[in-house]
Design a protein around this motif. Structure first.
Motif, PDB file in Angstrom:
ATOM      1  N   MET A   1       6.443   5.421  50.860  1.00  0.00           N
ATOM      2  CA  MET A   1       6.609   6.438  51.911  1.00  0.00           C
ATOM      3  C   MET A   1       8.006   7.030  51.830  1.00  0.00           C
ATOM      4  O   MET A   1       8.995   6.327  51.689  1.00  0.00           O
ATOM      5  CB  MET A   1       6.405   5.789  53.278  1.00  0.00           C
ATOM      6  N   LYS A   2       8.104   8.366  51.909  1.00  0.00           N
ATOM      7  CA  LYS A   2       9.406   9.015  51.913  1.00  0.00           C
ATOM      8  C   LYS A   2       9.676   9.587  53.288  1.00  0.00           C
ATOM      9  O   LYS A   2       8.790  10.143  53.944  1.00  0.00           O
ATOM     10  CB  LYS A   2       9.456  10.142  50.866  1.00  0.00           C
ATOM     11  N   THR A   3      10.903   9.457  53.710  1.00  0.00           N
ATOM     12  CA  THR A   3      11.283   9.987  55.006  1.00  0.00           C
ATOM     13  C   THR A   3      12.498  10.873  54.856  1.00  0.00           C
ATOM     14  O   THR A   3      13.256  10.774  53.916  1.00  0.00           O
ATOM     15  CB  THR A   3      11.614   8.841  55.978  1.00  0.00           C
ATOM     16  N   LYS A   4      12.671  11.763  55.820  1.00  0.00           N
ATOM     17  CA  LYS A   4      13.841  12.628  55.796  1.00  0.00           C
ATOM     18  C   LYS A   4      14.998  11.899  56.455  1.00  0.00           C
ATOM     19  O   LYS A   4      14.920  11.504  57.612  1.00  0.00           O
ATOM     20  CB  LYS A   4      13.542  13.941  56.523  1.00  0.00           C
ATOM     21  N   THR A   5      16.074  11.708  55.691  1.00  0.00           N
ATOM     22  CA  THR A   5      17.231  11.016  56.234  1.00  0.00           C
ATOM     23  C   THR A   5      18.464  11.881  56.063  1.00  0.00           C
ATOM     24  O   THR A   5      18.514  12.762  55.228  1.00  0.00           O
ATOM     25  CB  THR A   5      17.449   9.677  55.515  1.00  0.00           C
ATOM     26  N   GLY A   6      19.453  11.599  56.866  1.00  0.00           N
ATOM     27  CA  GLY A   6      20.679  12.384  56.770  1.00  0.00           C
ATOM     28  C   GLY A   6      20.637  13.535  57.763  1.00  0.00           C
ATOM     29  O   GLY A   6      19.615  14.183  57.956  1.00  0.00           O
ATOM     30  N   ARG A   7      21.760  13.800  58.376  1.00  0.00           N
ATOM     31  CA  ARG A   7      21.793  14.782  59.464  1.00  0.00           C
ATOM     32  C   ARG A   7      21.480  16.193  58.985  1.00  0.00           C
ATOM     33  O   ARG A   7      20.808  16.968  59.660  1.00  0.00           O
ATOM     34  CB  ARG A   7      23.181  14.738  60.120  1.00  0.00           C
ATOM     35  N   TYR A   8      22.001  16.550  57.785  1.00  0.00           N
ATOM     36  CA  TYR A   8      21.835  17.926  57.317  1.00  0.00           C
ATOM     37  C   TYR A   8      21.037  18.026  56.017  1.00  0.00           C
ATOM     38  O   TYR A   8      20.861  19.116  55.485  1.00  0.00           O
ATOM     39  CB  TYR A   8      23.211  18.567  57.098  1.00  0.00           C
ATOM     40  N   SER A   9      20.551  16.897  55.494  1.00  0.00           N
ATOM     41  CA  SER A   9      19.860  16.912  54.207  1.00  0.00           C
ATOM     42  C   SER A   9      18.646  17.825  54.216  1.00  0.00           C
ATOM     43  O   SER A   9      18.343  18.482  53.222  1.00  0.00           O
ATOM     44  CB  SER A   9      19.424  15.491  53.826  1.00  0.00           C
ATOM     45  N   GLY A  10      17.940  17.874  55.353  1.00  0.00           N
ATOM     46  CA  GLY A  10      16.733  18.683  55.424  1.00  0.00           C
ATOM     47  C   GLY A  10      16.978  20.170  55.331  1.00  0.00           C
ATOM     48  O   GLY A  10      16.033  20.945  55.142  1.00  0.00           O
ATOM     49  N   TYR A  11      18.252  20.611  55.485  1.00  0.00           N
ATOM     50  CA  TYR A  11      18.556  22.036  55.442  1.00  0.00           C
ATOM     51  C   TYR A  11      18.940  22.517  54.039  1.00  0.00           C
ATOM     52  O   TYR A  11      19.074  23.725  53.819  1.00  0.00           O
ATOM     53  CB  TYR A  11      19.709  22.354  56.400  1.00  0.00           C
ATOM     54  N   ILE A  12      19.130  21.586  53.084  1.00  0.00           N
ATOM     55  CA  ILE A  12      19.633  21.968  51.760  1.00  0.00           C
ATOM     56  C   ILE A  12      18.632  22.848  51.021  1.00  0.00           C
ATOM     57  O   ILE A  12      18.984  23.916  50.510  1.00  0.00           O
ATOM     58  CB  ILE A  12      19.985  20.720  50.927  1.00  0.00           C
ATOM     59  N   ARG A  13      17.360  22.431  50.956  1.00  0.00           N
ATOM     60  CA  ARG A  13      16.363  23.221  50.234  1.00  0.00           C
ATOM     61  C   ARG A  13      16.075  24.563  50.913  1.00  0.00           C
ATOM     62  O   ARG A  13      16.009  25.592  50.228  1.00  0.00           O
ATOM     63  CB  ARG A  13      15.071  22.413  50.055  1.00  0.00           C
ATOM     64  N   PRO A  14      15.881  24.607  52.254  1.00  0.00           N
ATOM     65  CA  PRO A  14      15.695  25.924  52.896  1.00  0.00           C
ATOM     66  C   PRO A  14      16.876  26.859  52.654  1.00  0.00           C
ATOM     67  O   PRO A  14      16.687  28.056  52.416  1.00  0.00           O
ATOM     68  CB  PRO A  14      15.561  25.568  54.389  1.00  0.00           C
ATOM     69  N   PHE A  15      18.099  26.311  52.707  1.00  0.00           N
ATOM     70  CA  PHE A  15      19.283  27.131  52.447  1.00  0.00           C
ATOM     71  C   PHE A  15      19.263  27.659  51.013  1.00  0.00           C
ATOM     72  O   PHE A  15      19.585  28.830  50.766  1.00  0.00           O
ATOM     73  CB  PHE A  15      20.546  26.309  52.688  1.00  0.00           C
ATOM     74  N   SER A  16      18.872  26.793  50.072  1.00  0.00           N
ATOM     75  CA  SER A  16      18.816  27.198  48.671  1.00  0.00           C
ATOM     76  C   SER A  16      17.790  28.310  48.465  1.00  0.00           C
ATOM     77  O   SER A  16      18.051  29.283  47.743  1.00  0.00           O
ATOM     78  CB  SER A  16      18.464  25.983  47.809  1.00  0.00           C
ATOM     79  N   ARG A  17      16.637  28.190  49.110  1.00  0.00           N
ATOM     80  CA  ARG A  17      15.604  29.223  48.990  1.00  0.00           C
ATOM     81  C   ARG A  17      16.069  30.540  49.600  1.00  0.00           C
ATOM     82  O   ARG A  17      15.837  31.625  49.040  1.00  0.00           O
ATOM     83  CB  ARG A  17      14.322  28.753  49.666  1.00  0.00           C
TER      84      ARG A  17
END
Length: 450
Positions: free
Chosen positions: A1-17
């Motif tokens: 199972m993978k989970t989203k960790t880190g306060r800002y990690s989830g924004y890296i890919r949307p920002f890149s796109r």
């Protein structure tokens, strides 16, 4: 199972796109000569970019992803995206100039790849300097199973894995299991790495249940045999899951054509530029140094275990053990000239004729003499897998220090491990990297080149 960790990690890919979208729109306006809303060109090209990216996994970059994997994916993305852009120019030649489209594609790709690598290396530096964008991990298993990964985490802080603790579980001891789970929860651990060989089936089930119900990422460390045999791929026949043992990149017809073109061009270049003048000189020097022919020809095993004549410049005196005994350090059979050409790997250059004839590739698993192939096939697990593709003049295992004499069984096991990795993960960029590292190691001097 993978989970989203880190306060800002989830924004890296949307920002890149979002950044890539801005670059494409900007490049469309200023480099293609097409107004931003003209025929909705920017909209269609942007949609094409993200559809291609979704299929190729262009944005699937993780902290453990290698740069060469990013470049390889970027190359595929560039080719397909360029085809889409030129297709539009082809259908509307009166509106879109091929030159302007080429400029647009080039600028877009350079900017997108530049920012992508900038973010990639910035995050690596950020993890080292500030400890941010990190994952807290624990290892579970016996020392010999977890030590390689433990050393990796400790020696590579730029990957952002913070090793908190190593647990050595005794089989069937549930108290130990509860202690581990309590520690993971109290320490807010992000990822759990378990050595499969050190856990019972019941413990594996318990850890999977625990991870699923506590939003923890659970990963398993295979042992050496599992590492060689469980590179599995799931396929579905209707709704029935089927496991394939492995995928071989060079089974793809297009990949075969690309690799063959690379082999022909590279081998012709070496033959014309180097061997055309070097062969006559070595013919004289080798003949003066010892009696015998210029070339040493030996039967070796190639594609599908078929035997072929492998060519080398002769570096030893004529002897009856040449096809039986591997050369060792300070071998008395090696001539004075032989020491030099073996040290510099010049003795391997005639194998470019083997490449041109199709018996070998520039890069691939190194072929062994027939007697050694038969010996290792009986002793080493998965040794024969190396023969599903053409052998190479150089290979991934050789650039990792496993070339020349096999001093211990561990040498040949690691050679097989790297060869199988290459077989399954081949790319043209990986071939370029191996060739570059081979040249670098030769110039630097390889202690196993004798």
């Amino acid at each position: 199972m993978k989970t989203k960790t880190g306060r800002y990690s989830g924004y890296i890919r949307p920002f890149s796109r979002l950044l890539d979208l801005i670059i494409i729109i900007f490049s469309t306006t200023y480099f293609s000569g097409i107004p931003i809303f003209h025929d909705f060109y920017a909209f269609f090209i942007s949609c094409a970019w993200f559809i291609i990216a979704a299929n190729l996994g262009f944005y699937e970059v993780y902290r453990y992803t290698k740069v060469i994997a990013i470049l390889n994916c970027s190359l595929k993305q560039t080719v397909v995206f360029a085809i889409c852009c030129f297709a539009l120019a082809y259908f509307y030649p009166e509106r879109y100039s091929l030159t302007s489209i080429l400029l647009f594609v080039t600028v877009s790709i350079v900017l997108i790849l530049g920012f992508k690598l900038f973010i990639y290396f910035l995050l690596r530096k950020f993890r080292i300097l500030y400890g941010g964008n990190s994952r807290k991990v624990v290892l579970i298993g016996k020392d010999n199973s977890v030590n390689p990964l433990k050393c990796f985490f400790e020696e590579n802080p730029d990957y952002g894995y913070r090793l908190i603790k190593v647990f050595d579980l005794d089989n069937q001891m549930m108290d130990s299991f509860r202690t581990v789970c309590t520690f993971i929860l109290e320490s807010n651990i992000d990822e759990i790495y378990c050595a499969m060989d050190d856990l019972s089936s019941k413990q594996v089930e318990d850890f999977i249940f625990f991870a699923d119900n506590n939003f923890k990422t659970l990963k398993f460390i295979p042992d050496q045999k599992q590492l060689l045999s469980l590179n599995t791929v799931f396929e579905y026949y209707d709704y029935i899951p089927i496991i394939s043992q492995r995928t071989i990149s060079l089974d793809d017809s297009l990949h075969k054509v690309i690799k063959r073109i690379f082999d022909i061009v590279f081998s012709l270049l070496i033959i014309i530029v180097v061997l055309s003048w070097l062969m006559p000189i070595l013919a004289i020097i080798i003949r003066l140094d010892s009696k015998g022919p210029l070339f040493f020809v030996q039967k070796r095993n190639g594609l599908n275990n078929a035997e072929f004549d492998c060519f080398k410049f002769r570096s030893m005196k004529i002897n009856e053990l040449a096809d039986i005994e591997q050369v060792s350090k300070n071998d008395t059979r090696i001539t004075r000239v032989g020491k030099f050409i073996r040290k510099t790997s010049i003795d391997e250059l005639p194998q470019f004729f083997n490449v041109l004839w199709g018996d070998m590739s520039v890069v691939g698993p190194r072929p062994h003499m027939v007697s050694h192939t038969n010996m290792y096939a009986e002793r080493i697990d998965k040794f024969m897998v190396r023969h599903v593709i053409k052998p190479g003049i150089t290979g991934l295992a050789q650039t990792k220090g496993f070339r020349g004499e096999v001093e211990t069984e561990n040498d040949i096991i690691n050679r097989v491990r790297y060869d199988i990795f290459y077989i399954e993960k081949w790319s043209l960029l990986l071939d370029f990297k191996i060739v570059f590292n081979t040249v670098y190691n030769t110039v630097k001097g390889d202690e196993k080149a004798y």
